[in-house]
Design a protein around this motif. Structure first.
Motif, mmCIF file in Angstrom:
data_model
loop_
_atom_site.group_PDB
_atom_site.id
_atom_site.type_symbol
_atom_site.label_atom_id
_atom_site.label_comp_id
_atom_site.label_asym_id
_atom_site.label_seq_id
_atom_site.Cartn_x
_atom_site.Cartn_y
_atom_site.Cartn_z
ATOM 1 N N SER A 337 0.853 -1.177 0.000
ATOM 2 C CA SER A 337 0.000 0.000 0.000
ATOM 3 C C SER A 337 0.892 1.232 0.000
ATOM 4 N N SER A 372 -5.840 4.161 3.390
ATOM 5 C CA SER A 372 -7.239 3.938 3.763
ATOM 6 C C SER A 372 -7.800 5.113 4.558
ATOM 7 N N TRP A 376 -10.788 7.651 3.402
ATOM 8 C CA TRP A 376 -11.950 7.851 4.266
ATOM 9 C C TRP A 376 -12.208 9.336 4.487
ATOM 10 N N VAL A 402 -14.539 0.368 -2.881
ATOM 11 C CA VAL A 402 -13.979 -0.929 -2.494
ATOM 12 C C VAL A 402 -14.016 -1.896 -3.671
ATOM 13 N N ARG A 413 -10.865 -6.750 3.340
ATOM 14 C CA ARG A 413 -10.320 -6.088 4.525
ATOM 15 C C ARG A 413 -10.716 -4.617 4.557
ATOM 16 N N TYR A 414 -10.678 -3.971 3.404
ATOM 17 C CA TYR A 414 -11.129 -2.577 3.346
ATOM 18 C C TYR A 414 -12.603 -2.487 3.717
ATOM 19 N N ARG A 415 -13.376 -3.429 3.229
ATOM 20 C CA ARG A 415 -14.812 -3.387 3.510
ATOM 21 C C ARG A 415 -15.066 -3.504 5.012
ATOM 22 N N LEU A 418 -13.954 -0.179 6.766
ATOM 23 C CA LEU A 418 -14.829 0.951 6.466
ATOM 24 C C LEU A 418 -16.224 0.751 7.062
#
Length: 652
Positions: A337, A372, A376, A402, A413-415, A418
């Motif tokens: 990332s 991330s 956001w 996403v 993992r992002y879902r 968030l």
């Protein structure tokens, strides 16, 4: 160029892998047996005190039993020196005395043409360097002095001066055997479309050479000296050896430092990169005035799993960061990332170093935020959530983002991360609107639901471990997902933390198919207080400073401020889970010991004895692992700050 298996095998057979690895390690004399081709050392890929890195000359491979790194000759060179595979093959072939196959005639012609271009650019570089030293280069020397560059830096970066003359370089190139067509192709001369004669591309500018990864000068950047001159910065045009969308300034110097430190710093301009390098921070590169491309992203990931991009903190810098995020998001992979550092008061790295030195710049780098979080903040800053429809719109927008992530594991993992943030955001907004009353139609907040409810109820140290583990679950949802079942069966002694752990499980598993807006109100209000306690909302202090999200976690685990690798964080996570597991085992043994009496049979006593031995063994192993982690934390901090202070504690 593609290499046949026979060529690669020839290199492996002629060159023992221990000879390749020896450039980066010191062999352990006690464990190593050279006659058997059996070599041991401390791993070059992670910090350790006892050698667990094994090199086998007979099989031509290496393997670390600590971190799992493994490979052959070519992988070792690409991993430790940042070279591409073809570059690694060429370097090892030269060392081994293996002749590589010649390309086909057309490729030879293209390569010869490229060599001619590189040769012309090198002649130009020496010309610019000489002109900087000449009397006519005084304005350029004065400019570099005002920028704070030392003679050593000027020489190291081969900075030069392009005279404000229509064809000074052109005459020099022709005198040195460079044809006019080659000079035009190399981006050194311009050819007007109206048929007029060619003229120098760079005039009246400080000239900064741009190197490729093979350390060859392939292009230039020019900074105008005339205050009214435009453009302020000018790069060479695209050529057969120079592509702005793939190249990074200073990469040939920075790649080894990046591998050693585990990170790469990216600035917006090459003068910033030079200033950072001069300050002693070697793992720095710069983009070349172009938008971030997929090639830039892939190239940076070759050197570090999570590079840090520095942007000015003004509106333009934030906008550039948001554009970069849109490029990076679809390409995210497990363990790869970016972090984003926004410098204060619109300063660039050069300004900051002049004002606060290297320490000031490193202090700002330590505040860098994960992609991330920046994503956001971008979405929430423009969102309104005062109606159910607007809540749903924000959730839909985030779901769409996403879905752009091509890696399914990263997307999941992002879902999860968030969804937790959306739940917290909706609850905080509605609670404020209701003046702190319980959610409509959902569970009421308990009268005592506040941070005091999660103060340690038993030993302080292990209660702190429970907090850190939950904070890491919020900060690193991939860690949580990988350990979700193990965490589910690990009992936390602080009741509020145990309740939070169970609610987090519901969000991740039971409610995965539901919308955030449909279930967040059903969570006990304590969930959000504990979320703030273990992780930390963005908060403004009484003195006006802003504490970013995750500040409570970083207070308890300070090494996170230095952006350690995902592997290091995983090892810390495993270590803390093991602490809790050992606590449970010790409690079980103590309980069984209390039940021992005169009628206890020998088999039960033998079982207790074995469990006690197992407990002691695990405690000793945990102490060894935690000492290694502490030493690695010291190395991470030293690589980031240059500090060589005492070995830090991993958590408070």
């Amino acid at each position: 160029m593609r290499f046949s298996s026979s060529v690669l095998d020839d290199i492996r057979n002629r060159l023992p892998i221990s000879a390749v690895v020896a450039r980066k390690v010191t062999w352990d004399k006690r464990k190593t047996q050279p006659a058997r081709g059996d070599w041991w050392a401390c791993c070059p890929f992670h910090q350790e005190k006892s050698p667990s890195f094994h090199c086998d000359d007979r099989r031509g491979i290496y393997h670390c039993f600590g971190c799992g790194a493994s490979g052959d000759h070519f992988k070792f060179v690409t991993e430790t020196e940042g070279l591409s595979f073809p570059e690694a093959v060429e370097r090892l072939a030269e060392t081994a005395g293996v002749s590589l196959p010649k390309p086909d005639p057309r490729e030879r012609e293209r390569e010869a043409f490229r060599v001619d271009i590189v040769g012309a650019v090198e002649i130009a570089a020496k010309f610019f360097e000489a002109k900087l030293r000449a009397p006519e280069g005084k304005p350029a020397r004065d400019y570099l002095t005002r920028r704070g560059l030392t003679p050593k830096t000027v020489a190291e970066f081969r900075l030069g001066y392009a005279p404000d003359d229509r064809d000074a370089l052109k005459r020099h190139l022709l005198q040195n055997g460079v044809t006019e067509d080659t000079a035009v192709t190399a981006g050194l001369l311009r050819k007007p479309e109206d048929g007029r004669s060619t003229y120098d591309y760079f005039r009246g500018r400080v000239v900064i050479p741009i190197h490729d990864e093979r350390c060859r000068v392939v292009a230039f950047g020019g900074r105008v000296l005339d205050p009214d001159g435009q453009p302020k910065y000018l790069n060479s045009p695209e050529t057969p050896v120079f592509n702005k969308g793939t190249m990074l300034f200073n990469v040939h110097r920075a790649r080894e430092a990046a591998h050693k430190s585990g990170t790469m710093i990216v600035t917006e301009g090459y003068m910033d990169a030079i200033a950072v390098h001069q300050a002693g921070i070697r793992n720095v590169v710069a983009a070349l005035g172009t938008a971030f491309t997929e090639d830039h992203i892939a190239r940076l990931w070759r050197f570090a799993p999570e590079p840090v991009i520095c942007f000015d903190g003004d509106k333009a810098g934030v906008g550039a960061a948001h554009r970069a995020i849109d490029r990076i998001l679809p390409l995210l992979k497990s363990g790869q990332s970016f972090n984003f550092c926004f410098l204060p008061d619109g300063q660039d790295p050069d300004d900051l170093i002049k004002a606060s030195g290297a320490d000031g710049f490193l202090a700002e780098l330590a505040k860098a935020r994960p992609l991330s979080e920046v994503l956001w903040d971008r979405e929430v800053a423009v969102a309104r959530i005062d109606t159910p429809e607007r809540k749903a719109a924000l959730e839909a927008r985030i779901e769409e983002l996403v879905r752009q992530i091509r890696d399914d594991r990263v997307a999941r993992r992002y879902r999860l991360a968030l969804r937790v943030k959306l739940s917290e955001l909706f609850w905080a907004h509605d609670r404020k609107s209701r003046g702190g009353q319980g959610p409509r139609g959902g569970a009421k907040e308990s009268p005592g639901a506040n941070a005091a409810d999660v103060q340690p109820l038993d030993d302080t140290e292990l209660a702190s471990v429970e907090r850190i583990l939950l904070g890491l679950c919020v900060e690193y949802p991939d860690l949580y997902e990988a350990n979700i079942e193990r965490l589910a069966v690990t009992e936390f002694k602080v009741k509020a933390l145990e309740d939070f752990k169970r609610a987090l499980y519901r969000i991740a598993v039971d409610l995965d198919a539901a919308s955030v807006a449909s279930f967040y109100e059903g969570l006990d209000g304590r969930f959000y207080f504990v979320l703030n306690e273990v992780h930390g909302d963005e908060t403004r202090t009484d003195f006006g400073a802003v504490l970013p999200r995750g500040h409570r976690l970083r207070e308890r685990m300070p090494i996170l401020k230095f952006h350690p690798s995902q592997r290091f964080v995983e090892n810390c996570f495993e270590s803390m889970l093991e602490r809790l597991s050992i606590r449970s085992l010790a409690a079980d043994i103590e309980h069984d010991m209390d039940d021992v009496g005169a009628d206890t049979d020998e088999s039960a006593m033998a079982r207790l004895f074995e469990l006690s031995r197992e407990l002691n063994r695990r405690r000793e192993e945990l102490a060894r692992r935690e000492q290694e982690l502490a030493e690695e934390a010291k190395a991470i901090r030293q690589a980031t700050t240059g500090s060589n202070s005492a070995t830090p504690v991993l958590f408070k």
